[in-house]
Design an enzyme around this catalytic site. Structure first.
Site, PDB file in Angstrom:
ATOM      1  N   GLY A  12       0.786  -1.236   0.000  1.00  0.00           N
ATOM      2  CA  GLY A  12       0.000   0.000   0.000  1.00  0.00           C
ATOM      3  C   GLY A  12       0.811   1.275   0.000  1.00  0.00           C
ATOM      4  CB  SER A  13       4.331   2.204  -0.717  1.00  0.00           C
ATOM      5  OG  SER A  13       4.553   1.718  -2.011  1.00  0.00           O
ATOM      6  CG  ASN A  14       1.883   3.118  -5.805  1.00  0.00           C
ATOM      7  OD1 ASN A  14       2.191   4.133  -6.417  1.00  0.00           O
ATOM      8  ND2 ASN A  14       2.553   1.978  -5.913  1.00  0.00           N
ATOM      9  CG  LEU A  84      -2.237  -8.770  -6.287  1.00  0.00           C
ATOM     10  CD1 LEU A  84      -1.420  -9.786  -5.501  1.00  0.00           C
ATOM     11  CD2 LEU A  84      -1.443  -8.282  -7.487  1.00  0.00           C
ATOM     12  CG  ASN A 101      -4.296  -1.566 -12.501  1.00  0.00           C
ATOM     13  OD1 ASN A 101      -4.040  -1.614 -11.291  1.00  0.00           O
ATOM     14  ND2 ASN A 101      -3.725  -2.406 -13.362  1.00  0.00           N
ATOM     15  CG  HIS A 103       1.093  -3.536 -15.355  1.00  0.00           C
ATOM     16  ND1 HIS A 103       0.646  -4.661 -14.697  1.00  0.00           N
ATOM     17  CD2 HIS A 103       2.157  -3.928 -16.090  1.00  0.00           C
ATOM     18  CE1 HIS A 103       1.405  -5.692 -15.041  1.00  0.00           C
ATOM     19  NE2 HIS A 103       2.319  -5.280 -15.884  1.00  0.00           N
ATOM     20  CG  ASP A 144      -2.235  -5.948 -16.513  1.00  0.00           C
ATOM     21  OD1 ASP A 144      -2.661  -5.193 -15.625  1.00  0.00           O
ATOM     22  OD2 ASP A 144      -1.511  -6.930 -16.283  1.00  0.00           O
ATOM     23  CD  GLU A 173       4.294   1.663  -9.213  1.00  0.00           C
ATOM     24  OE1 GLU A 173       3.899   0.760  -9.944  1.00  0.00           O
ATOM     25  OE2 GLU A 173       4.515   1.518  -7.995  1.00  0.00           O
TER      26      GLU A 173
HETATM   27  C1  GRF Z   1       3.174  -1.424  -7.532  1.00  0.00           C
HETATM   28  O1  GRF Z   1       4.405  -1.597  -8.161  1.00  0.00           O
HETATM   29  C2  GRF Z   1       2.044  -1.467  -8.511  1.00  0.00           C
HETATM   30  O2  GRF Z   1       2.370  -0.956  -9.757  1.00  0.00           O
HETATM   31  C3  GRF Z   1       1.798  -2.921  -8.642  1.00  0.00           C
HETATM   32  O3  GRF Z   1       1.966  -3.438  -7.353  1.00  0.00           O
HETATM   33  C4  GRF Z   1       2.876  -2.608  -6.639  1.00  0.00           C
HETATM   34  C5  GRF Z   1       2.187  -2.213  -5.370  1.00  0.00           C
HETATM   35  O4  GRF Z   1       3.053  -1.605  -4.467  1.00  0.00           O
HETATM   36  N1  GRF Z   1       0.567  -3.183  -9.309  1.00  0.00           N
HETATM   37  P1  GRF Z   1       2.463  -0.918  -3.179  1.00  0.00           P
HETATM   38  O5  GRF Z   1       1.532  -1.917  -2.515  1.00  0.00           O
HETATM   39  O6  GRF Z   1       1.720   0.314  -3.621  1.00  0.00           O
HETATM   40  O7  GRF Z   1       3.627  -0.579  -2.313  1.00  0.00           O
END
Ligand code: GRF
Length: 189
Positions: A12-14, A84, A101, A103, A144, A173
């Site tokens: 969940g860092s994004n 996922l 999404n 990728h 995708d 990202e």
């Molecule tokens: C990211 O690289 C995203 O592109 C991919 O899974 C990863 C998730 O990383 N689909 P995080 O959970 O956001 O750290």
């Protein structure tokens, strides 16, 4: 104010980066995070960020309409950030151009079932690619394959490992994903 619901299956860092970005936005805010994984680190992040987070199972996502009904009431836009599962068509159809999404590669390369997380970066390394990157796209029922909104690339050298590739991709990202989400919301909001 548009409401963003984020789906995340792992770290969940994004998700955290997106929450922080929209904390100072005038147009949208993250109202909820949903996860299919009870052990996901994203739950710890949400607690710290004081964002509501809920766990759901496949039944409520695919078989019955619990998740769909939640989204219909609670979400204007849906962001998949390391999520996922394939999104069922009833949800895709209910949110046209409103599910985004990210990728971690330059689609159409390294996409499709099984191509997630380190699997992607290992395949990029094995194929001795000179570049990789990110693809931000709308979501349809196939993994995708939705229309591409934005791509950014980063150069690779032979010294890169799957781990350093992952770091480079994450940097892209964090830099681009929130801004592109904001652009989509401005366009389709
Ligand atoms: C990211 O690289 C995203 O592109 C991919 O899974 C990863 C998730 O990383 N689909 P995080 O959970 O956001 O750290």
């Amino acid at each position: 104010m548009k409401r963003i619901v984020i789906f995340a299956s792992g770290s969940g860092s994004n998700a955290e980066n997106i929450v922080n970005y929209f904390n100072s936005s005038q147009i949208a805010t993250v109202t909820h995070v949903l996860s299919n994984n009870e052990h996901a680190k994203v739950f710890d992040r949400c607690e710290r960020l004081q964002i509501e987070a809920s766990l759901f199972d496949k039944e409520s996502f695919v078989k019955d309409d619990t998740v769909l009904n939640f989204l219909l009431v609670e979400a204007d836009f849906i962001v998949l950030a390391g999520f996922l599962w394939r999104v069922p068509s009833k949800i895709v159809e209910a949110f046209p151009n409103k599910i985004i999404n990210i990728h971690p590669a330059l689609l159409p390369k390294y996409g499709g079932k099984g191509m997630y997380g380190m699997n992607v970066h290992k395949a990029v390394k094995e194929n001795k690619e000179h570049e990789t990157g990110i693809t931000i796209h709308y979501v349809n029922e196939n993994y995708d394959e939705g229309a591409i909104i934005f791509q950014a690339s980063t150069a690779l050298s032979e010294n890169d490992t799957p781990e350093t590739i992952a770091t480079k991709v994450h940097e892209l990202e964090y830099k681009h994903f929130p801004e592109i989400i904001e652009q989509v919301i401005t366009k389709h909001g």
